[in-house]
Design an enzyme around this catalytic site. Sequence first.
Site, PDB file in Angstrom:
ATOM      1  N   ARG A 164       1.071 -20.652  -7.302  1.00 50.10           N
ATOM      2  CA  ARG A 164       1.175 -21.576  -8.443  1.00 50.10           C
ATOM      3  C   ARG A 164       0.837 -23.033  -8.074  1.00 50.10           C
ATOM      4  NH1 ARG A 164       1.514 -17.245  -9.884  1.00 50.10           N
ATOM      5  NH2 ARG A 164       2.806 -16.332 -11.534  1.00 50.10           N
ATOM      6  N   SER A 238       7.163 -19.141 -17.394  1.00 52.02           N
ATOM      7  CA  SER A 238       8.176 -19.317 -16.351  1.00 52.02           C
ATOM      8  C   SER A 238       8.442 -20.799 -16.128  1.00 52.02           C
ATOM      9  CB  SER A 238       7.690 -18.734 -15.025  1.00 52.02           C
ATOM     10  OG  SER A 238       7.375 -17.381 -15.174  1.00 52.02           O
ATOM     11  N   GLU A 334       8.171 -25.053 -12.276  1.00 57.46           N
ATOM     12  CA  GLU A 334       6.783 -24.593 -12.196  1.00 57.46           C
ATOM     13  C   GLU A 334       5.784 -25.480 -12.960  1.00 57.46           C
ATOM     14  OE1 GLU A 334       5.347 -20.270 -12.902  1.00 57.46           O
ATOM     15  OE2 GLU A 334       4.079 -21.634 -13.993  1.00 57.46           O
TER      16      GLU A 334
HETATM   17  N1  EPU Z   1      14.955 -10.551 -13.805  1.00 58.06           N
HETATM   18  C1  EPU Z   1      16.282 -10.500 -14.174  1.00 58.06           C
HETATM   19  N2  EPU Z   1      16.696 -11.300 -15.199  1.00 58.06           N
HETATM   20  C2  EPU Z   1      15.860 -12.130 -15.851  1.00 58.06           C
HETATM   21  C3  EPU Z   1      14.499 -12.189 -15.459  1.00 58.06           C
HETATM   22  C4  EPU Z   1      14.062 -11.378 -14.421  1.00 58.06           C
HETATM   23  O1  EPU Z   1      17.086  -9.776 -13.621  1.00 58.06           O
HETATM   24  O2  EPU Z   1      16.319 -12.820 -16.762  1.00 58.06           O
HETATM   25  C5  EPU Z   1      14.491  -9.671 -12.718  1.00 58.06           C
HETATM   26  C6  EPU Z   1      13.592  -8.542 -13.228  1.00 58.06           C
HETATM   27  O3  EPU Z   1      14.336  -7.460 -13.683  1.00 58.06           O
HETATM   28  C7  EPU Z   1      12.788  -8.216 -11.978  1.00 58.06           C
HETATM   29  C8  EPU Z   1      12.683  -9.560 -11.256  1.00 58.06           C
HETATM   30  O4  EPU Z   1      13.650 -10.411 -11.847  1.00 58.06           O
HETATM   31  O5  EPU Z   1      13.508  -7.328 -11.146  1.00 58.06           O
HETATM   32  C9  EPU Z   1      11.308 -10.177 -11.368  1.00 58.06           C
HETATM   33  O6  EPU Z   1      10.925 -10.258 -12.727  1.00 58.06           O
HETATM   34  P1  EPU Z   1       9.400 -10.040 -13.188  1.00 58.06           P
HETATM   35  O7  EPU Z   1       8.762  -8.986 -12.395  1.00 58.06           O
HETATM   36  O8  EPU Z   1       9.406  -9.967 -14.668  1.00 58.06           O
HETATM   37  O9  EPU Z   1       8.620 -11.291 -12.767  1.00 58.06           O
HETATM   38  P2  EPU Z   1       9.029 -12.808 -12.680  1.00 58.06           P
HETATM   39  O10 EPU Z   1       9.332 -13.109 -11.259  1.00 58.06           O
HETATM   40  O11 EPU Z   1      10.031 -13.147 -13.721  1.00 58.06           O
HETATM   41  C10 EPU Z   1       6.567 -13.540 -12.244  1.00 58.06           C
HETATM   42  C11 EPU Z   1       5.708 -14.708 -12.646  1.00 58.06           C
HETATM   43  C12 EPU Z   1       5.156 -14.514 -14.047  1.00 58.06           C
HETATM   44  C13 EPU Z   1       4.355 -13.221 -14.061  1.00 58.06           C
HETATM   45  C14 EPU Z   1       5.279 -12.066 -13.634  1.00 58.06           C
HETATM   46  C15 EPU Z   1       4.546 -10.762 -13.530  1.00 58.06           C
HETATM   47  C16 EPU Z   1       6.523 -16.679 -11.511  1.00 58.06           C
HETATM   48  C17 EPU Z   1       7.386 -17.868 -11.564  1.00 58.06           C
HETATM   49  N3  EPU Z   1       6.508 -15.917 -12.601  1.00 58.06           N
HETATM   50  O12 EPU Z   1       7.680 -13.533 -13.125  1.00 58.06           O
HETATM   51  O13 EPU Z   1       4.250 -15.558 -14.305  1.00 58.06           O
HETATM   52  O14 EPU Z   1       3.831 -12.970 -15.339  1.00 58.06           O
HETATM   53  O15 EPU Z   1       5.822 -12.348 -12.330  1.00 58.06           O
HETATM   54  O16 EPU Z   1       3.630 -10.813 -12.481  1.00 58.06           O
HETATM   55  O17 EPU Z   1       5.856 -16.443 -10.518  1.00 58.06           O
HETATM   56  C18 EPU Z   1       4.211 -17.769 -15.141  1.00 58.06           C
HETATM   57  O18 EPU Z   1       3.965 -18.142 -13.978  1.00 58.06           O
HETATM   58  O19 EPU Z   1       4.343 -18.605 -16.107  1.00 58.06           O
HETATM   59  C19 EPU Z   1       4.432 -16.379 -15.401  1.00 58.06           C
HETATM   60  C20 EPU Z   1       4.776 -15.915 -16.590  1.00 58.06           C
END
Ligand code: EPU
Length: 339
Positions: A164, A238, A334
């Site tokens: 990012r 995010s 972010e």
């Molecule tokens: N989780 C929770 N509670 C929540 C949110 C997430 O327990 O409220 C847990 C999920 O269950 C999962 C873990 O956290 O086990 C990770 O969640 P997820 O795979 O949905 O991905 P993320 O880390 O929330 C990242 C990117 C997103 C991208 C997704 C999918 C960052 C900061 N965010 O999200 O990117 O779409 O992976 O690849 O890196 C963005 O950068 O704006 C963005 C949307």
Amino acid sequence: MKSELKHQNLKYFNTFKLNSYTDHFFIVRSFKDLKFTTNIFSDYKDTIVIGGGSNIILPEYIASLVIKVDFSGIRMISNFENTVLIEAYAGESWHDFVMYCINKGWYGLENLAFIPGTVGAAPVQNIGAYGVEFSNCCHSVVAWSLSDGKVIEIPVKECFFSYRSSIFKQELNRNLIILSVRVLLSRKWNPNLEYFKRNDFLSKTPEHTDSINDFIDTICSMRKSKLPNIKEFGNVGSFFKNPIVTKEIFLNALNFFPSLVFWKQGEDSYKLSAGWLIDNCGWKGKKYGSVAVYDKNALILLNQGSAKFDDVMNLAALIASDVYCKSGVILEIEPKVYY
Ligand code: EPU
């Protein structure tokens, strides 16, 4: 048409929908406009270049020069046996560009479908989703150098892409207006399924690797289920980065949260799920002024109607300090915040 600065409320130029007023707004539509920006650039302490506005937090009043780039178009530069080199101009919608490439049979960007924003914003924060980042396909970025009034092409290696982030988010940001990006895409669809394997997603829906259309539908519906509709509630996706920490900090956090979600990156490097940490510190649905933590995904802050810059930053600070007190992990915002 005469090149001139305008008074503008940027509410509809940032997806968090914050009221943000400036007397120095300028839309770049031509080479003549670019030259104008170079002439006036040194009158300002700072420059803000706005793309789709989906990754910025703006203050109520802006004294900086605010530039919106409105160049559009997609063209093929080179046609090789297995790959194609494609150029897309900064003002194009990112998702439309991804879909255009897929429809032409040019692959590599499909995991990045349905990310809001413009093409010009993609390299700034090296957008990423489902195991792919913009940098994986980037060949180079073409930009206007404000300080010396020249078009320059920056090869991928010199963009210093990381999680990012890029050179455009860092020191060069003030001097450059991104005009277009050049991506190297494959003629063969070779789905990148690492994220899905890791998250046990394919075992539930194996048919999604069979056709590109099913794959895209899956990506889009996953994003829709986790991200609020920007038209309904202002947001920037995010709000925090997933923190990358040392083994010592990781073990300390694990001590407090034994079921913490993490991904080992290297011997002394762990990426932690910021969403999981915020969720497990009890922030889902909490509010500050008109800003709330999304109740379906704790990583997202929502504008519930009349949010102010201070509400957003105060809530973010409360969340970050609580997560730090409870886990010892420092969260980093972010989107790019302008003060
Ligand atoms: N989780 C929770 N509670 C929540 C949110 C997430 O327990 O409220 C847990 C999920 O269950 C999962 C873990 O956290 O086990 C990770 O969640 P997820 O795979 O949905 O991905 P993320 O880390 O929330 C990242 C990117 C997103 C991208 C997704 C999918 C960052 C900061 N965010 O999200 O990117 O779409 O992976 O690849 O890196 C963005 O950068 O704006 C963005 C949307």
